[in-house]
Enzyme design. Structure first.
Site, PDB file in Angstrom:
ATOM      1  N   ASP A 175       0.814  -1.217   0.000  1.00 47.73           N
ATOM      2  CA  ASP A 175       0.000   0.000   0.000  1.00 47.73           C
ATOM      3  C   ASP A 175       0.848   1.268   0.000  1.00 47.73           C
ATOM      4  OD1 ASP A 175       0.868  -0.589   2.589  1.00 47.73           O
ATOM      5  OD2 ASP A 175      -1.135  -0.995   3.342  1.00 47.73           O
ATOM      6  N   ASN A 231      -8.073  -2.811  13.875  1.00 45.39           N
ATOM      7  CA  ASN A 231      -9.435  -3.148  13.455  1.00 45.39           C
ATOM      8  C   ASN A 231      -9.466  -4.373  12.543  1.00 45.39           C
ATOM      9  OD1 ASN A 231      -8.313  -2.165  11.114  1.00 45.39           O
ATOM     10  ND2 ASN A 231      -9.701  -0.417  10.884  1.00 45.39           N
ATOM     11  N   HIS A 244      -7.576  -4.826   9.843  1.00 46.22           N
ATOM     12  CA  HIS A 244      -7.270  -4.632   8.422  1.00 46.22           C
ATOM     13  C   HIS A 244      -5.974  -5.343   8.043  1.00 46.22           C
ATOM     14  CE1 HIS A 244      -5.023  -0.524   9.174  1.00 46.22           C
ATOM     15  NE2 HIS A 244      -4.147  -1.502   9.139  1.00 46.22           N
ATOM     16  N   GLU A 251      -9.868  -2.068   4.819  1.00 43.65           N
ATOM     17  CA  GLU A 251     -10.532  -1.726   6.071  1.00 43.65           C
ATOM     18  C   GLU A 251     -11.811  -2.559   6.240  1.00 43.65           C
ATOM     19  OE1 GLU A 251      -8.792  -0.091   8.051  1.00 43.65           O
ATOM     20  OE2 GLU A 251      -8.616   2.043   7.630  1.00 43.65           O
TER      21      GLU A 251
HETATM   22  C1  F6R Z   1       1.236  -1.486   6.027  1.00 47.48           C
HETATM   23  C2  F6R Z   1       0.036  -2.301   6.132  1.00 47.48           C
HETATM   24  C3  F6R Z   1      -0.817  -2.239   7.359  1.00 47.48           C
HETATM   25  C4  F6R Z   1      -0.042  -2.552   8.629  1.00 47.48           C
HETATM   26  C5  F6R Z   1      -0.950  -2.501   9.850  1.00 47.48           C
HETATM   27  C6  F6R Z   1      -0.178  -2.708  11.133  1.00 47.48           C
HETATM   28  O1  F6R Z   1       1.864  -1.681   4.786  1.00 47.48           O
HETATM   29  O2  F6R Z   1      -0.270  -2.975   5.223  1.00 47.48           O
HETATM   30  O3  F6R Z   1      -1.883  -3.152   7.219  1.00 47.48           O
HETATM   31  O4  F6R Z   1       0.536  -3.824   8.523  1.00 47.48           O
HETATM   32  O5  F6R Z   1      -1.596  -1.258   9.901  1.00 47.48           O
HETATM   33  O6  F6R Z   1       0.721  -1.662  11.300  1.00 47.48           O
HETATM   34  P1  F6R Z   1       1.775  -1.649  12.471  1.00 47.48           P
HETATM   35  O7  F6R Z   1       2.747  -2.753  12.196  1.00 47.48           O
HETATM   36  O8  F6R Z   1       2.433  -0.285  12.379  1.00 47.48           O
HETATM   37  O9  F6R Z   1       1.019  -1.837  13.733  1.00 47.48           O
END
Ligand code: F6R
Length: 250
Positions: free
Chosen positions: A67, A136, A138, A143
């Site tokens: 992303d 959440n 994701h 989302e």
């Molecule tokens: C980032 C991504 C997100 C993160 C998720 C957890 O490329 O795809 O889904 O993996 O938001 O983020 P952290 O590791 O910062 O808690």
């Protein structure tokens, strides 16, 4: 789904780096799907270390990231492009032309999503996809929703995700409201999936992902349908799963 329990973030990172290194050793031209965020930072540092000290070779590897924020310049320290250069790509011998990230500066959403799906297809699919999980549930920026989005799309971030990610920005107003995200279909097509989860604040999402129903309201639950998922989770992240479904921890 294999759940590997580890003590803490450092052990999680060591195990994840070892699995990624093994993938690259066995298949030097692997396509790695990569994530950003706090989760993989330790893993990337260890891979860079293995490159430096043991000659782990990335010269034939291709990468495709999950992303990118919509509208952020590549030079912005908060962009995922910048993150990947700093945390991994500048520290290993990967060819820049073999690294792929959605282009947040392309404001034409339809064109960028179609371009990115073509990139994923042209690589012949992903050998190993590294994932984190949001509070959440994701994965990438898929989302919670009433359906699973198969392909790359432009997402409006939930307030919870904006809150969670404000730590990387000077203020919450600077967090972009939208992002490009790889779709659930592309993630599920990866041959192997490796998820890293650390900290008690992820315990609820992890427990629902593993033991709850498969539902787009908790996007990561869809991983229950994939045949080769390894989750490396530390004790903080496992607190709820240990209470509610300890038999699922391998
Ligand atoms: C980032 C991504 C997100 C993160 C998720 C957890 O490329 O795809 O889904 O993996 O938001 O983020 P952290 O590791 O910062 O808690």
């Amino acid at each position: 789904m294999r759940i590997i329990a580890v003590k803490d973030y450092d052990e999680m990172s060591r195990k994840a780096a070892a699995l990624i290194a093994a993938q690259v050793l066995v298949k030097p031209n692997s396509v790695l799907g990569l994530a950003t965020g706090s989760g993989p930072v330790g893993t990337y540092a260890l891979l860079a270390e293995m490159h430096k000290t043991e000659g782990l070779d990335f010269s034939e590897v291709s990468t495709v990231n999950l992303d990118e924020y919509y509208g952020l310049e590549k030079t912005s320290p908060q962009s995922y492009y910048y993150f990947m250069q700093e945390k991994l790509f500048n520290n290993i011998n990967i060819k820049p032309e073999n690294t792929h990230i959605p282009d947040g500066t392309n404001l034409d959403r339809k064109a960028e999503c179609a371009r990115y799906d073509r990139v994923i297809r042209s690589l012949g699919g992903i050998d190993l996809q590294l994932l984190g999980i949001g509070h959440n549930g994701h994965i990438a920026f898929n989302e919670p929703s009433d359906h699973f989005e198969p392909n790359t799309h432009c997402v409006t971030l939930t307030q919870q995700t904006i809150e969670a990610n404000k730590r990387f920005f000077d203020s919450i107003d600077q967090v972009p409201k939208q992002a490009y995200s790889m779709g659930i279909g592309s993630i599920l097509q990866a041959r192997k999936i490796l998820m890293v989860v650390s900290g008690e604040e992820k315990a609820d999402a992890l427990c629902k992902m593993v033991a709850g129903p498969v539902h787009p309201g908790l996007p990561a639950s869809v991983l229950q349908l994939h045949g080769d998922v390894t989750v490396i989770a530390d004790e903080g992240a496992l607190t709820l799963l240990r209470q509610q479904a300890p038999h699922l921890i391998g």
